[in-house]
Enzyme design. Sequence first.
Site, mmCIF file in Angstrom:
data_model
loop_
_atom_site.group_PDB
_atom_site.id
_atom_site.type_symbol
_atom_site.label_atom_id
_atom_site.label_comp_id
_atom_site.label_asym_id
_atom_site.label_seq_id
_atom_site.Cartn_x
_atom_site.Cartn_y
_atom_site.Cartn_z
ATOM 1 N N ASP A 131 0.776 -1.329 -0.040
ATOM 2 C CA ASP A 131 0.058 0.095 -0.005
ATOM 3 C C ASP A 131 0.859 1.415 0.214
ATOM 4 O O ASP A 131 0.413 2.242 0.289
ATOM 5 C CB ASP A 131 -0.840 -0.031 1.161
ATOM 6 C CG ASP A 131 -2.202 -1.003 0.831
ATOM 7 O OD1 ASP A 131 -2.672 -0.918 -0.107
ATOM 8 O OD2 ASP A 131 -2.414 -1.746 1.930
ATOM 9 N N ASP A 189 -6.695 -3.405 -5.902
ATOM 10 C CA ASP A 189 -6.445 -2.278 -5.278
ATOM 11 C C ASP A 189 -5.044 -1.885 -5.669
ATOM 12 O O ASP A 189 -4.758 -0.734 -5.708
ATOM 13 C CB ASP A 189 -6.575 -2.271 -3.790
ATOM 14 C CG ASP A 189 -7.829 -3.126 -3.413
ATOM 15 O OD1 ASP A 189 -8.106 -3.972 -3.876
ATOM 16 O OD2 ASP A 189 -8.113 -2.852 -2.114
HETATM 17 N N1 GLY Z 1 -7.964 -2.597 0.693
HETATM 18 C C1 GLY Z 1 -8.342 -1.386 0.141
HETATM 19 C C2 GLY Z 1 -9.821 -1.060 0.246
HETATM 20 O O1 GLY Z 1 -10.514 -1.427 1.381
HETATM 21 O O2 GLY Z 1 -10.280 -0.411 -0.633
#
Ligand code: GLY
Length: 410
Positions: A131, A189
Amino acid sequence: MQTSYTIAMKYKNLRLPFLALFLTFISSAVLAQNTFKPKKDVLATIKKNFADADIQYKYMAKQFTDGRFPKTYHPDKDQFETSNSGWWCSGFYAGSLLKLYEATKDTALLTQANHNLKGLEKEQFNKTTHDLGFMMYCSFGNANRIEPKPAYKEIIINSAKSLSTRFNPNVGCILSWNSKPDDFLVIIDNMMNLELLFNATKLTGDSSFYKIAVAHANTTIKNHYRPDFSSYHVINYDPKTGAVKEKKTAQGFANESAWARGQSWGLYGFTVTYRETKDKKYLNQAKGIAHFLLSNPNLPADKIPYWDYNANNIPNALRDASAAAIMASALLELCRYVDKKDGQEYFNVGQTIIRNLSSPKYKADLNTNGGFILKHSVGHFPAGTEIDVPLTYADYYFIEAMQRYQEFAQ
Ligand code: GLY
């Protein structure tokens, strides 16, 4: 005197290449002119939203202690929730402050952002998460854009290096979630982390970051997407061979459903990938995703998606303001890259979302909602966490969508 006929005959051997050149010139001129007329009332709403957000974010700053990062607010318990700097959302608060500073020129917001960024710096060396794009680019990427500094540049480059350690050439992807050694989990994501890598190549001239981003995008097109351009949430690869072992969900309603935020991440991610590469493959992918979303019978008329396009209790399913905000921001960029007809549709939907998120149903009253701008997002429905609450990234992408809309007025 030469008539156009005689000129045409004289240059007839040159006609085809000349025509091709002329058409290229015209089409790029058309694309370059692909700007749309913003509405006065929406611009006025945005101005008011930014003034209100300035008040809200100062109120939010009073809700938590130094070294913590806003996460959400629980209206039922009147409880503000924070995280440490390692949480995937830790960069959105500073990012929103920086964007609000750009919009309002209120230096108090910049001061608060710079203070918060200090606590985030150490994450540049974090190799345990994918992330880093969210955490370090939405924060330091904006900081470096607004006030370029060698220290910011170094943090961005180190973050890209940390992220790159998670790339597996056998799979052609960056690892999302750590799990068992025989599994290699990649979530949609992750497309959002590529912008950090593209930026690192620009800052260093080292193409390895760019190549990782492109490989990841190509593998994602191949394995994450269904023929209708909807996306799975999670793909589990064999880390040694790159073979797909499973296609499933974690945060969506079902393995075969279209989890709303994941669809928005994909739309945004492929729009960025097209911007950075100019490869039409990614433009076509973004257009395909946009078509899936905008023609979806389960997208409500107000264009604020249900948390999953296939939730079993539509029309009573919860809406996800974050999925709407991300989609609006992506569409307000994508509309510049496509033909006028599609562009107008994307622009209109972006505008509709801004209008509706600005309504009292979604926009919080001043000094409420923990200081967040928007209400009603869904974080992780199956896990029962962050359901129907404000979220940092809903605010961040809402602010960005409004900025992008304003750019059409300049
Ligand atoms: N994992 C990122 C989201 O919840 O969008």
